[in-house]
Design a protein around this motif. Structure first.
Motif, PDB file in Angstrom:
ATOM      1  N   LEU A  63      -6.301  -9.912   6.117  1.00  0.00           N
ATOM      2  CA  LEU A  63      -7.052  -8.684   6.403  1.00  0.00           C
ATOM      3  C   LEU A  63      -6.578  -8.018   7.685  1.00  0.00           C
ATOM      4  CD1 LEU A  63      -9.343  -7.018   5.201  1.00  0.00           C
ATOM      5  CD2 LEU A  63     -10.949  -8.318   6.626  1.00  0.00           C
ATOM      6  N   LEU A  64      -6.255  -8.810   8.710  1.00  0.00           N
ATOM      7  CA  LEU A  64      -5.846  -8.236   9.988  1.00  0.00           C
ATOM      8  C   LEU A  64      -4.541  -7.442   9.884  1.00  0.00           C
ATOM      9  CD1 LEU A  64      -6.545  -7.928  12.956  1.00  0.00           C
ATOM     10  CD2 LEU A  64      -5.297 -10.045  13.417  1.00  0.00           C
ATOM     11  N   PRO A  65      -3.451  -8.014   9.330  1.00  0.00           N
ATOM     12  CA  PRO A  65      -2.232  -7.209   9.203  1.00  0.00           C
ATOM     13  C   PRO A  65      -2.396  -6.025   8.250  1.00  0.00           C
ATOM     14  CG  PRO A  65      -1.956  -9.324   8.102  1.00  0.00           C
ATOM     15  CD  PRO A  65      -3.220  -9.411   8.896  1.00  0.00           C
ATOM     16  N   PHE A 149       8.127   6.107  13.225  1.00  0.00           N
ATOM     17  CA  PHE A 149       7.615   4.833  13.719  1.00  0.00           C
ATOM     18  C   PHE A 149       6.421   4.336  12.907  1.00  0.00           C
ATOM     19  CE2 PHE A 149      10.273   5.861  17.285  1.00  0.00           C
ATOM     20  CZ  PHE A 149      10.683   4.619  17.750  1.00  0.00           C
ATOM     21  N   SER A 150       5.556   5.239  12.454  1.00  0.00           N
ATOM     22  CA  SER A 150       4.391   4.791  11.682  1.00  0.00           C
ATOM     23  C   SER A 150       4.830   4.145  10.372  1.00  0.00           C
ATOM     24  CB  SER A 150       3.429   5.959  11.410  1.00  0.00           C
ATOM     25  OG  SER A 150       4.056   6.982  10.649  1.00  0.00           O
ATOM     26  N   PHE A 151       5.810   4.743   9.689  1.00  0.00           N
ATOM     27  CA  PHE A 151       6.217   4.171   8.412  1.00  0.00           C
ATOM     28  C   PHE A 151       7.093   2.934   8.588  1.00  0.00           C
ATOM     29  CE2 PHE A 151       8.072   4.011   4.136  1.00  0.00           C
ATOM     30  CZ  PHE A 151       6.895   4.096   3.404  1.00  0.00           C
ATOM     31  N   LEU A 156       7.202  -3.027   7.923  1.00  0.00           N
ATOM     32  CA  LEU A 156       7.322  -4.354   8.525  1.00  0.00           C
ATOM     33  C   LEU A 156       6.070  -5.197   8.264  1.00  0.00           C
ATOM     34  CD1 LEU A 156       8.848  -6.367  10.348  1.00  0.00           C
ATOM     35  CD2 LEU A 156       7.713  -5.289  12.305  1.00  0.00           C
ATOM     36  N   LEU A 157       4.894  -4.597   8.464  1.00  0.00           N
ATOM     37  CA  LEU A 157       3.648  -5.322   8.243  1.00  0.00           C
ATOM     38  C   LEU A 157       3.489  -5.745   6.789  1.00  0.00           C
ATOM     39  CD1 LEU A 157       1.275  -3.194  10.507  1.00  0.00           C
ATOM     40  CD2 LEU A 157       1.846  -5.613  10.828  1.00  0.00           C
ATOM     41  N   PHE A 219       7.208   1.008  -3.351  1.00  0.00           N
ATOM     42  CA  PHE A 219       7.758   0.656  -2.039  1.00  0.00           C
ATOM     43  C   PHE A 219       7.374  -0.766  -1.643  1.00  0.00           C
ATOM     44  CE2 PHE A 219       7.090   0.213   2.529  1.00  0.00           C
ATOM     45  CZ  PHE A 219       8.378   0.453   2.989  1.00  0.00           C
ATOM     46  N   ALA A 220       6.109  -1.127  -1.873  1.00  0.00           N
ATOM     47  CA  ALA A 220       5.657  -2.471  -1.511  1.00  0.00           C
ATOM     48  C   ALA A 220       6.432  -3.528  -2.295  1.00  0.00           C
ATOM     49  CB  ALA A 220       4.160  -2.611  -1.766  1.00  0.00           C
ATOM     50  N   MET A 221       6.723  -3.259  -3.571  1.00  0.00           N
ATOM     51  CA  MET A 221       7.538  -4.182  -4.375  1.00  0.00           C
ATOM     52  C   MET A 221       8.929  -4.329  -3.757  1.00  0.00           C
ATOM     53  SD  MET A 221       6.503  -2.775  -8.174  1.00  0.00           S
ATOM     54  CE  MET A 221       7.872  -3.646  -8.940  1.00  0.00           C
ATOM     55  N   ALA A 222       9.519  -3.199  -3.383  1.00  0.00           N
ATOM     56  CA  ALA A 222      10.866  -3.233  -2.816  1.00  0.00           C
ATOM     57  C   ALA A 222      10.885  -3.913  -1.454  1.00  0.00           C
ATOM     58  CB  ALA A 222      11.417  -1.811  -2.698  1.00  0.00           C
ATOM     59  N   ALA A 223       9.855  -3.663  -0.632  1.00  0.00           N
ATOM     60  CA  ALA A 223       9.819  -4.220   0.729  1.00  0.00           C
ATOM     61  C   ALA A 223       9.799  -5.737   0.721  1.00  0.00           C
ATOM     62  CB  ALA A 223       8.606  -3.682   1.484  1.00  0.00           C
ATOM     63  N   GLN A 224       9.186  -6.338  -0.311  1.00  0.00           N
ATOM     64  CA  GLN A 224       9.103  -7.795  -0.369  1.00  0.00           C
ATOM     65  C   GLN A 224      10.384  -8.429  -0.913  1.00  0.00           C
ATOM     66  OE1 GLN A 224       5.503  -8.624  -2.592  1.00  0.00           O
ATOM     67  NE2 GLN A 224       4.255  -8.578  -0.750  1.00  0.00           N
TER      68      GLN A 224
END
Length: 288
Positions: A63-65, A149-151, A156-157, A219-224
Motif C-alpha cells: 500500500l505504501l509504494p 520526473f513524475s512519470f 520505478l515504484l 505500461f505496468a505489464m511492460a515495466a515488470q
C-alpha cells in the motif's frame, strides 16, 4: 508489444483531451480517476481479481509504494491535461522526451542496471538533442520537468512493487478517489461542473476512464518485464507522436533548434534499437 501499445496510445492523447478544452483540467483528472476506478473494478470482478485487490489494500508493504505511485501519476495527469488544453503540447512532448533519460538514470543508479558502450553512446546523442530542445523552451521547462520526473518515479515504484498490473492500478485509483470526489463536490457547489453539461462532453468524460486505464495497464505489464533502460528508450514513441500533433495538427511553432534536437533524438533511438537488435540476435545464436 505492451510497451509499444501504451506509448502509442499516450502519443495520441492530445487529440482526445483537446476535445475537452472547455472543461476545467482538474475536473478532467477527477473524472478520469472515477471512471477508471469503475472500469478497473469491473474488470477485476470479471477476472476474479477482487481478492488480490483487497489483499493489497490490507498489506502495508504494497500500500505504501502504491500510494507513492498514485501521487506521482496524479501529478502527471494534472500537469499533462493542463498543458495540452493551454496550448503547450510541444512542452508536454518535451517532458516525455526527457523522461526516458530520467528512467535510464534511475535504472543505472537505483537498480544497478548495466549499459553497453553502444547504449551509452545512443543515450548521449539523445541527451544532446533533448538539451537543445530544453534550451529553446525555457519558459515552459517546468511543465516538461514535472512530467518527466513524475512519470519516471511512477515507473520505478511500479517496477519495485510486486503486484499485478490491474491490481496495482486499482489500488492507485482508489487512493485518488477521495480527493477526486471532494473536488467534484466543491465544483458542483460552485456551479462549474462540466459533467452533464451536454451529451458529447459527458460521453467524453466517461470514455476518459478507458483512455486512462488501457495504456496504464499495458505500461505496468511492460515495466515488470523490461529493463528500465529499454523501457526508457521505447518511451520516445509517445512524445514523438505528441510532438507531431502539436506541430502539424495544433499549429504550434517549431524553431530551428527544435528541428535539430528532433533529428538527434531519433539518431539516438536508431543507435539504441540497432544495438538491441544485434545483441538479441547474438544471444539467440548463442543458445541455439
Amino acid at each position: 508489444m505492451a510497451a509499444a501499445g501504451a506509448y502509442g496510445l499516450w502519443g495520441l492523447l492530445p487529440l482526445f483531451f483537446r476535445l475537452l478544452h472547455h472543461v476545467d483540467p482538474v475536473e478532467i483528472v477527477t473524472q478520469r480517476v472515477l471512471w477508471s476506478l469503475l472500469l478497473i473494478l469491473a474488470l477485476l470482478a470479471l477476472r476474479s481479481g477482487l481478492p488480490p485487490f483487497l489483499a493489497a489494500l490490507r498489506t502495508p508493504r504494497l500500500l505504501l509504494p502504491l500510494a507513492g505511485s498514485a501521487l506521482m501519476i496524479g501529478i502527471n495527469w494534472l500537469t499533462y491535461v493542463w498543458a495540452v488544453n493551454d496550448g503547450h503540447v510541444v512542452a508536454a512532448s518535451l517532458g516525455y522526451f526527457l523522461n526516458p533519460l530520467v528512467v535510464v538514470t534511475l535504472g543505472v543508479v537505483v537498480l544497478k542496471e548495466k549499459l553497453r558502450r553502444s547504449q551509452m553512446l545512443a543515450i548521449g546523442v539523445a541527451a544532446i538533442g533533448v538539451a537543445i530542445l530544453a534550451a529553446s523552451a525555457l519558459t515552459t521547462l517546468w511543465i516538461s520537468l514535472a512530467l518527466a520526473f513524475s512519470f519516471a518515479f511512477y515507473g520505478l515504484l511500479r517496477k519495485l512493487t510486486p503486484v499485478a498490473p490491474m491490481t496495482g492500478l486499482g489500488v492507485e485509483t482508489l487512493l485518488l478517489t477521495p480527493p477526486a470526489i471532494a473536488y467534484l463536490l466543491w465544483e458542483i457547489s460552485h456551479g462549474g461542473v462540466g459533467f452533464g453539461q451536454d451529451v458529447p462532453t459527458t460521453a467524453l468524460l466517461i470514455i476518459s476512464g478507458a483512455v486512462t486505464t488501457v495504456p496504464l495497464v499495458l505500461f505496468a505489464m511492460a515495466a515488470q518485464r523490461l529493463p528500465m533502460a529499454t523501457l526508457g528508450l521505447l518511451q520516445y514513441l509517445a512524445p514523438t507522436l505528441q510532438f507531431l500533433c502539436g506541430i502539424i495538427i495544433f499549429g504550434e511553432k517549431l524553431s530551428g533548434g527544435q528541428m535539430a534536437s528532433f533529428g538527434l533524438i531519433w539518431l539516438g533511438l536508431i543507435l539504441f534499437a540497432s544495438d538491441s537488435f544485434i545483441t538479441a540476435r547474438r544471444n539467440r545464436l548463442a543458445t541455439a
